[in-house]
Motif scaffolding. Structure first.
Motif, PDB file in Angstrom:
ATOM      1  N   ASP A 133      -9.117  -1.207  13.539  1.00 55.42           N
ATOM      2  CA  ASP A 133      -8.355  -0.331  12.646  1.00 55.42           C
ATOM      3  C   ASP A 133      -7.940  -1.083  11.387  1.00 55.42           C
ATOM      4  O   ASP A 133      -7.940  -0.541  10.278  1.00 55.42           O
ATOM      5  CB  ASP A 133      -7.104   0.203  13.351  1.00 55.42           C
ATOM      6  CG  ASP A 133      -7.413   1.177  14.482  1.00 55.42           C
ATOM      7  OD1 ASP A 133      -8.563   1.651  14.565  1.00 55.42           O
ATOM      8  OD2 ASP A 133      -6.493   1.455  15.278  1.00 55.42           O
ATOM      9  N   VAL A 136     -10.822  -1.392   8.889  1.00 56.21           N
ATOM     10  CA  VAL A 136     -10.982  -0.111   8.190  1.00 56.21           C
ATOM     11  C   VAL A 136      -9.928   0.009   7.095  1.00 56.21           C
ATOM     12  O   VAL A 136     -10.215   0.397   5.953  1.00 56.21           O
ATOM     13  CB  VAL A 136     -10.882   1.064   9.184  1.00 56.21           C
ATOM     14  CG1 VAL A 136     -10.877   2.404   8.433  1.00 56.21           C
ATOM     15  CG2 VAL A 136     -12.034   1.023  10.186  1.00 56.21           C
ATOM     16  N   ARG A 169     -20.621   0.504  15.463  1.00 57.41           N
ATOM     17  CA  ARG A 169     -19.623   1.575  15.483  1.00 57.41           C
ATOM     18  C   ARG A 169     -18.459   1.264  14.536  1.00 57.41           C
ATOM     19  O   ARG A 169     -17.925   2.155  13.867  1.00 57.41           O
ATOM     20  CB  ARG A 169     -19.118   1.803  16.908  1.00 57.41           C
ATOM     21  CG  ARG A 169     -20.107   2.563  17.790  1.00 57.41           C
ATOM     22  CD  ARG A 169     -19.466   2.968  19.099  1.00 57.41           C
ATOM     23  NE  ARG A 169     -19.346   1.834  20.007  1.00 57.41           N
ATOM     24  CZ  ARG A 169     -20.286   1.475  20.886  1.00 57.41           C
ATOM     25  NH1 ARG A 169     -21.422   2.153  20.961  1.00 57.41           N
ATOM     26  NH2 ARG A 169     -20.107   0.438  21.688  1.00 57.41           N
ATOM     27  N   ILE A 170     -18.079  -0.007  14.469  1.00 53.72           N
ATOM     28  CA  ILE A 170     -17.003  -0.393  13.551  1.00 53.72           C
ATOM     29  C   ILE A 170     -17.472  -0.252  12.109  1.00 53.72           C
ATOM     30  O   ILE A 170     -16.736   0.256  11.242  1.00 53.72           O
ATOM     31  CB  ILE A 170     -16.549  -1.833  13.854  1.00 53.72           C
ATOM     32  CG1 ILE A 170     -15.934  -1.900  15.250  1.00 53.72           C
ATOM     33  CG2 ILE A 170     -15.558  -2.323  12.802  1.00 53.72           C
ATOM     34  CD1 ILE A 170     -15.704  -3.322  15.757  1.00 53.72           C
ATOM     35  N   ASP A 172     -19.687   1.783  10.912  1.00 59.99           N
ATOM     36  CA  ASP A 172     -19.719   3.207  10.558  1.00 59.99           C
ATOM     37  C   ASP A 172     -18.348   3.677  10.075  1.00 59.99           C
ATOM     38  O   ASP A 172     -18.232   4.404   9.074  1.00 59.99           O
ATOM     39  CB  ASP A 172     -20.138   4.042  11.767  1.00 59.99           C
ATOM     40  CG  ASP A 172     -21.628   3.945  12.075  1.00 59.99           C
ATOM     41  OD1 ASP A 172     -22.392   3.496  11.194  1.00 59.99           O
ATOM     42  OD2 ASP A 172     -22.020   4.311  13.196  1.00 59.99           O
ATOM     43  N   ARG A 173     -17.306   3.266  10.765  1.00 61.26           N
ATOM     44  CA  ARG A 173     -15.944   3.670  10.393  1.00 61.26           C
ATOM     45  C   ARG A 173     -15.551   3.072   9.042  1.00 61.26           C
ATOM     46  O   ARG A 173     -14.934   3.749   8.209  1.00 61.26           O
ATOM     47  CB  ARG A 173     -14.957   3.237  11.461  1.00 61.26           C
ATOM     48  CG  ARG A 173     -15.093   3.936  12.804  1.00 61.26           C
ATOM     49  CD  ARG A 173     -14.028   3.428  13.769  1.00 61.26           C
ATOM     50  NE  ARG A 173     -12.682   3.633  13.215  1.00 61.26           N
ATOM     51  CZ  ARG A 173     -11.618   2.927  13.580  1.00 61.26           C
ATOM     52  NH1 ARG A 173     -11.728   1.952  14.466  1.00 61.26           N
ATOM     53  NH2 ARG A 173     -10.438   3.185  13.037  1.00 61.26           N
ATOM     54  N   THR A 176     -17.463   4.773   6.154  1.00 57.81           N
ATOM     55  CA  THR A 176     -16.933   6.125   5.948  1.00 57.81           C
ATOM     56  C   THR A 176     -15.618   6.072   5.185  1.00 57.81           C
ATOM     57  O   THR A 176     -15.375   6.871   4.267  1.00 57.81           O
ATOM     58  CB  THR A 176     -16.736   6.828   7.299  1.00 57.81           C
ATOM     59  OG1 THR A 176     -18.006   6.975   7.947  1.00 57.81           O
ATOM     60  CG2 THR A 176     -16.111   8.210   7.112  1.00 57.81           C
ATOM     61  N   ALA A 177     -14.748   5.114   5.541  1.00 58.44           N
ATOM     62  CA  ALA A 177     -13.453   4.988   4.860  1.00 58.44           C
ATOM     63  C   ALA A 177     -13.633   4.596   3.394  1.00 58.44           C
ATOM     64  O   ALA A 177     -12.920   5.101   2.512  1.00 58.44           O
ATOM     65  CB  ALA A 177     -12.590   3.956   5.583  1.00 58.44           C
TER      66      ALA A 177
END
Length: 342
Positions: A133, A136, A169-170, A172-173, A176-177
């Motif tokens: 988190d 991101v 997966r991290i 991708d987040r 996107t952010a």
């Protein structure tokens, strides 16, 4: 500032699609060096600027601009820029980064902001939910600050100890952010396993980066896969000497074929070699290979420059105090992007 440099800086901000593979091949268009120092003494958090770590000085940037590079990679420690996970950025530290970006732009140079943390924050792996988190959040804040500027986003230096699919997966987040902020800047996407080009397609230890990142999508359409490739015995960049003259070429072949097969671009963000004749010949052949495969290799930054390297560091391309050029820099000069690159 040169007109060609202005074109380059503008191009970094465009929603650049992957070039058609039917198009005429071209040499890598972003070519430069790492200027190390911001990542030094990582155990000292935050440490003292000018004593424990340093960012590129104007004189360093000017020297490499004169040499013909058009991009510099600037390593920094996450903990210094963001002292608390998902917290505010350090005003003082970001001001230092702003200064580097501004000075580089005035010289016609783009900057790669490189989170030089190996997939960790204060020793905690990025696979921990709070740390993921935090990454991101870091890039959301940096994207808001540097969108529209001649800045490339280097998501993480050499993630290690992470399964490639978990790292994907991290990523991708994070991507996107970044795009949610409206930033169109070029993003460099590293793989797991130290993001080595030689091991990109290799299965084992939780799968391959090639499998994990097949089908990767950037909503902004402006990314390159960041890979590293050293020429020493184990590709780590920690040993003297180089392999045979085709060592670099052989270690890049599979990754190059993979990039072409998935219609993606690559960026060789770290590579280095010693100053002896054998290493220089090996370096020359690898750079010529990148030139021949410029349809997929969009750029590179050599490791490393920086005023704090000791004289014993044989990979350094920092000009000597008397202004002398390092042997590796003479090789790099022959493969820099032409001055009208855009």
């Amino acid at each position: 500032m040169r007109a060609a440099a202005l074109l380059l800086l503008a191009a970094l901000l465009l929603n650049t699609a992957v070039p058609s593979l039917a198009a005429t091949q071209r040499r890598p268009q972003l070519t430069g060096v790492n200027i190390a120092g911001g990542e030094f003494k990582p155990a000292r958090r935050p440490g003292v600027h000018g004593k424990d770590y340093i960012y590129p000085r104007d004189s360093d940037l000017a020297a490499f601009a004169r040499a013909g590079v058009n991009i510099v990679r600037v390593p920094f420690r996450w903990e210094r820029v963001q002292p608390g996970l998902s917290g505010a950025l350090s005003t003082e530290e970001v001001r230092r980064l702003d200064s580097v970006v501004g000075s580089a732009r005035a010289l016609g140079l783009a900057v790669i902001l490189d989170v030089h943390n190996y997939g960790k924050y204060a020793g905690r792996k990025v696979t921990e939910p709070a740390v993921a988190d935090g990454l991101v959040d870091l890039w959301r804040r940096l994207a808001l600050r540097y969108r529209g500027r001649p800045v490339v986003f280097g998501l993480m230096n050499e993630p290690a100890g992470i399964v490639p699919e978990d790292w994907r997966r991290i990523v991708d987040r994070v991507v996107t952010a970044i795009r949610a902020t409206g930033a169109r800047n070029l993003i460099l996407v590293p793989g797991a396993k130290w993001t080595g080009a030689h091991s990109w397609t290799r299965i084992g230890g939780g799968g391959s980066n090639a499998d994990a990142f097949a089908g990767f999508h950037d909503p902004g359409g402006n990314f390159a896969f960041e890979m590293h490739q050293y020429l020493d015995s184990d590709s780590s960049g920690t040993h003297p000497g180089c392999g045979g003259p085709d060592t670099g070429v052989d270690r890049l072949r599979a990754a190059t074929a993979w990039l072409r097969s998935v219609r993606a671009r690559g960026f060789l963000a770290e590579f280095g070699a010693g100053s002896d004749a054998r290493c220089l010949a090996t370096l020359e052949r690898m750079l010529a290979f990148l030139d021949r495969n410029g349809d997929v290799w969009s750029g590179w930054t050599y490791w490393a420059a920086g005023p704090w390297w000791p004289a014993s560091y044989d990979y350094s391309v920092q000009p000597s105090r008397t202004g002398g050029e390092r042997p590796q820099m003479r090789v790099l000069r022959q493969h820099l992007a032409p001055s009208d690159a855009s």
